[in-house]
Design an enzyme around this catalytic site. Structure first.
Site, short mmCIF file in Angstrom:
data_model
loop_
_atom_site.label_atom_id
_atom_site.label_comp_id
_atom_site.label_asym_id
_atom_site.label_seq_id
_atom_site.Cartn_x
_atom_site.Cartn_y
_atom_site.Cartn_z
CG ASP A 26 -2.08 0.97 1.08
OD1 ASP A 26 -3.23 0.52 0.95
OD2 ASP A 26 -1.82 2.20 1.09
CG HIS A 61 -8.42 -3.34 -2.37
ND1 HIS A 61 -9.29 -2.63 -3.16
CD2 HIS A 61 -8.28 -2.62 -1.23
CE1 HIS A 61 -9.66 -1.53 -2.53
NE2 HIS A 61 -9.08 -1.50 -1.36
CG HIS A 66 -6.81 -2.93 3.06
ND1 HIS A 66 -6.10 -1.76 2.86
CD2 HIS A 66 -8.03 -2.74 2.50
CE1 HIS A 66 -6.88 -0.89 2.21
NE2 HIS A 66 -8.05 -1.45 1.99
P1 AMP Z 1 -9.79 1.30 0.08
O1 AMP Z 1 -9.90 2.66 0.74
O2 AMP Z 1 -10.18 0.15 0.96
O3 AMP Z 1 -10.48 1.28 -1.26
O4 AMP Z 1 -8.24 1.07 -0.15
C1 AMP Z 1 -7.53 1.67 -1.18
C2 AMP Z 1 -6.08 1.62 -0.79
O5 AMP Z 1 -5.29 1.82 -1.96
C3 AMP Z 1 -5.65 2.69 0.21
O6 AMP Z 1 -5.14 2.07 1.39
C4 AMP Z 1 -4.58 3.49 -0.54
O7 AMP Z 1 -3.53 3.92 0.29
C5 AMP Z 1 -4.13 2.49 -1.58
N1 AMP Z 1 -3.55 3.05 -2.79
C6 AMP Z 1 -4.04 4.08 -3.53
N2 AMP Z 1 -3.26 4.28 -4.61
C7 AMP Z 1 -2.25 3.37 -4.55
C8 AMP Z 1 -1.13 3.07 -5.37
N3 AMP Z 1 -0.87 3.76 -6.49
N4 AMP Z 1 -0.31 2.06 -5.00
C9 AMP Z 1 -0.55 1.37 -3.87
N5 AMP Z 1 -1.61 1.59 -3.06
C10 AMP Z 1 -2.45 2.58 -3.39
#
Ligand code: AMP
Ligand code: ZN
Length: 118
Positions: free
Chosen positions: A34, A104, A106
């Site tokens: 992340d 996804h 986490h």
């Molecule tokens: P959610 O809020 O559950 O949809 O999780 C989305 C996650 O994607 C968040 O924890 C962000 O920090 C992560 N995220 C957003 N853009 C990227 C990226 N380019 N690479 C890796 N993680 C990302």
């Protein structure tokens, strides 16, 4: 070729069009760190096929859902947190804080995680 969505950040990462710290890749699952980690280990485990939420995966591809969970377990072992403990979180919808609508898991661990989550 799995279904992909235009204008989807995680489809772009799966395709390699946007760089990410990828820690696992196979035909069905990609995992990457992340960009804004909330714990010492914070890895996102995503299906290569675009599904909006985890229930869609369960309905359409139950073995694909199992593959996400088993990949998370393997990564937890690789990170050395399988014994200390880890949390798998999947947010669905706005109130849960979902910001990327390509489902996804986490994978969070490496510190004591509070419960209940906020
Ligand atoms: P959610 O809020 O559950 O949809 O999780 C989305 C996650 O994607 C968040 O924890 C962000 O920090 C992560 N995220 C957003 N853009 C990227 C990226 N380019 N690479 C890796 N993680 C990302
Ligand atoms: Zn996608």
């Amino acid at each position: 070729m799995p279904y992909t969505s235009d204008d989807c950040l995680f489809c772009a990462i799966v395709a390699g069009a946007i760089p990410a710290d990828v820690v696992h890749r196979d035909d069905h699952v990609v995992a990457f760190r992340d960009i804004n980690p909330q714990a010492p280990t914070h890895i996102l485990v995503v299906p290569t096929t675009h599904y909006e939420n985890v229930a869609e995966v369960a309905a359409d591809d139950p073995s694909g859902l199992a593959a996400l969970v088993l990949t998370a377990r393997t990564l937890a072992q690789a990170e050395g947190i399988d014994r200390s403990g880890y949390r798998l979180v999947t947010n669905t919808g706005a109130d849960a804080g979902q910001t990327v609508f390509h489902t996804h898991l986490h994978l969070l661990g490496g510190r004591h995680l509070t419960w209940p989550p906020g």
